[in-house]
Design a protein around this motif. Structure first.
Motif, PDB file in Angstrom:
ATOM      1  N   VAL A 172       0.867  -1.174   0.000  1.00  0.00           N
ATOM      2  CA  VAL A 172       0.000   0.000   0.000  1.00  0.00           C
ATOM      3  C   VAL A 172       0.911   1.233   0.000  1.00  0.00           C
ATOM      4  O   VAL A 172       1.840   1.320   0.820  1.00  0.00           O
ATOM      5  N   SER A 173       0.665   2.150  -0.916  1.00  0.00           N
ATOM      6  CA  SER A 173       1.505   3.340  -1.044  1.00  0.00           C
ATOM      7  C   SER A 173       0.763   4.568  -0.526  1.00  0.00           C
ATOM      8  O   SER A 173      -0.452   4.701  -0.729  1.00  0.00           O
ATOM      9  N   PHE A 174       1.513   5.454   0.135  1.00  0.00           N
ATOM     10  CA  PHE A 174       0.969   6.728   0.584  1.00  0.00           C
ATOM     11  C   PHE A 174       1.911   7.849   0.164  1.00  0.00           C
ATOM     12  O   PHE A 174       3.133   7.732   0.291  1.00  0.00           O
ATOM     13  N   PHE A 175       1.316   8.940  -0.320  1.00  0.00           N
ATOM     14  CA  PHE A 175       2.103  10.095  -0.746  1.00  0.00           C
ATOM     15  C   PHE A 175       1.449  11.373  -0.219  1.00  0.00           C
ATOM     16  O   PHE A 175       0.245  11.407   0.036  1.00  0.00           O
ATOM     17  N   VAL A 176       2.256  12.413  -0.085  1.00  0.00           N
ATOM     18  CA  VAL A 176       1.781  13.744   0.248  1.00  0.00           C
ATOM     19  C   VAL A 176       2.017  14.625  -0.979  1.00  0.00           C
ATOM     20  O   VAL A 176       3.080  14.552  -1.612  1.00  0.00           O
ATOM     21  N   ARG A 177       1.046  15.447  -1.315  1.00  0.00           N
ATOM     22  CA  ARG A 177       1.161  16.277  -2.519  1.00  0.00           C
ATOM     23  C   ARG A 177       0.798  17.729  -2.215  1.00  0.00           C
ATOM     24  O   ARG A 177      -0.163  17.999  -1.495  1.00  0.00           O
ATOM     25  N   LEU A 178       1.609  18.624  -2.760  1.00  0.00           N
ATOM     26  CA  LEU A 178       1.296  20.055  -2.715  1.00  0.00           C
ATOM     27  C   LEU A 178       0.159  20.300  -3.701  1.00  0.00           C
ATOM     28  O   LEU A 178       0.300  20.060  -4.901  1.00  0.00           O
ATOM     29  N   ALA A 207       7.703  19.236  -9.526  1.00  0.00           N
ATOM     30  CA  ALA A 207       7.890  18.166  -8.534  1.00  0.00           C
ATOM     31  C   ALA A 207       7.141  18.540  -7.259  1.00  0.00           C
ATOM     32  O   ALA A 207       7.639  19.302  -6.438  1.00  0.00           O
ATOM     33  N   ARG A 208       5.923  18.014  -7.116  1.00  0.00           N
ATOM     34  CA  ARG A 208       5.065  18.433  -6.008  1.00  0.00           C
ATOM     35  C   ARG A 208       4.618  17.266  -5.126  1.00  0.00           C
ATOM     36  O   ARG A 208       3.740  17.442  -4.294  1.00  0.00           O
TER      37      ARG A 208
END
Length: 375
Positions: free
Chosen positions: A79-85, A133-134
């Motif tokens: 399971v992948s988690f990312f934070v994005r601007l 790159a956000r």
């Protein structure tokens, strides 16, 4: 004594001077993203994601992205988690902490305690964002089998906590531990310019070519020795409030007043008239003993020499003793091919009549150039 031992000895001496520290200032905030039907999110496909609501930290909006089947082909078991601007913003520096939120469990039904949680360490590192790159995060955040056997998943519910820490600025910390406040640049000139425009508190007026200009006698006297003598000298009555100015264009007087109050030249609406205006201001500056204005005009005229205007500028430089401007004009006129063109202008005839000695200097410069030219 060796260099290393000398350095060690120097390091052992307590520092007794003043000090300050350049330190970062951070803004931090957290958001919990809850997935209430985990089983329904499985199988949507690799690289497909669900996104949290936006949350604000440090003046920017952020979202958490959840990839149930992994972010890439190589992470299909995770399971992948990312934070994005959420919106493009270059130069944003931030740190992130992504952790699964532990949920309370009853006993396992046999009277024993719930299974121990799997260990997922806090994941944090600084990241520099650009307009392209956000996104930051982990493709292999947690293995799916480990997650499904852990206390992090209960009643088909999963939650992840995201803490974002954004760099606001770098500032200097004074010795007392308080931020050293950087004073803004002076804006006195803006306040004085607004005072002139408003006309509030004026106590003297000038009539120039049919136009009237109101001003403050104290400020004029502070900026010009000639105004000081006229407005506060022994021959001037303090009650005089109206002065007539001869031999000056209203637009030039208005520009001079602007400089008196703001210490800067006004923006000329027509760039083609800037040289003419600078010539008028140079004469006004010399008339009222305003040395800084005279030098400002002289410097700008040196950079604005042209065939059509150089003769009048040269005559002005001679009349008002502007040595640097005079030298720049003579050098310009003496350039190959320029003198012939200058001689065809109306300004050259004025120069010939008003400053005949200039022609002698110009001829001497040309003769010197000819003598130095290669045979």
């Amino acid at each position: 004594m060796t260099s290393s031992s000398a350095a060690a000895a120097a390091a052992a001496v307590p520092y007794k001077g003043t000090s300050s520290t350049l330190a970062p200032e951070w803004a931090s905030g957290s958001h919990r993203f809850k997935i209430a039907a985990y089983s329904l999110t499985k199988g949507i496909g690799v690289g497909q994601f669900f996104e949290s609501a936006a949350f604000a930290v440090g003046g920017h909006d952020w979202v958490v992205r959840y990839y149930p089947d992994g972010e890439t082909d190589g992470t299909t078991d995770y399971v992948s988690f990312f934070v994005r601007l959420a919106s493009p913003a270059a130069g944003v520096t931030a740190k992130f902490n992504l952790t699964l939120a532990a949920q309370e469990h009853d006993t396992d039904g046999s009277g024993g305690p719930a299974p121990p949680p799997i260990t997922i360490s806090a994941r944090e590192k600084p990241c520099q964002f650009t307009t392209t790159a956000r996104t930051w995060g982990y493709k292999n955040f947690v293995k799916r089998t480990d997650l499904e056997a852990s206390q992090y998943l209960k009643d088909d519910c999963l939650a992840v906590d995201c803490t974002v820490t954004v760099l606001k600025k770098l500032h200097v910390i004074a010795p007392d531990g308080l931020p050293a406040i950087a004073s803004p640049p002076s804006d006195l000139h803006r306040h004085l310019a607004r005072l002139l425009d408003s006309g509030e508190g004026t106590d003297v007026a000038f009539q120039v070519g049919g136009e009237t200009f109101a001003a403050h006698r104290c400020l004029l006297a502070a900026r010009s020795p000639v105004f000081r003598a006229e407005l506060f000298g022994p021959m001037m009555e303090k009650s005089v409030q109206f002065i007539r100015i001869e031999d000056m264009e209203p637009v030039a007087f208005n520009a001079m007043l602007h400089f008196v109050y703001s210490d800067s030249l006004p923006q000329f609406e027509d760039p083609g008239t800037s040289t003419l205006m600078l010539q008028h201001l140079l004469a006004a500056a010399d008339r009222y003993g305003m040395e800084r204005l005279r030098l400002v005009c002289e410097e700008k005229l040196c950079r604005d020499l042209s065939v059509n205007m150089v003769a009048t500028t040269l005559a002005l430089a001679e009349q008002h003793r502007c040595a640097q401007l005079k030298a720049a004009c003579l050098e310009f006129v003496a350039s190959p091919g320029v003198l012939t063109a200058v001689m065809q202008t109306d300004g050259f005839e004025h120069l010939r009549i008003s400053c005949p000695s200039i022609l002698t200097e110009l001829l001497e410069m040309l003769a010197e150039q000819i003598s130095k030219a290669p045979k």
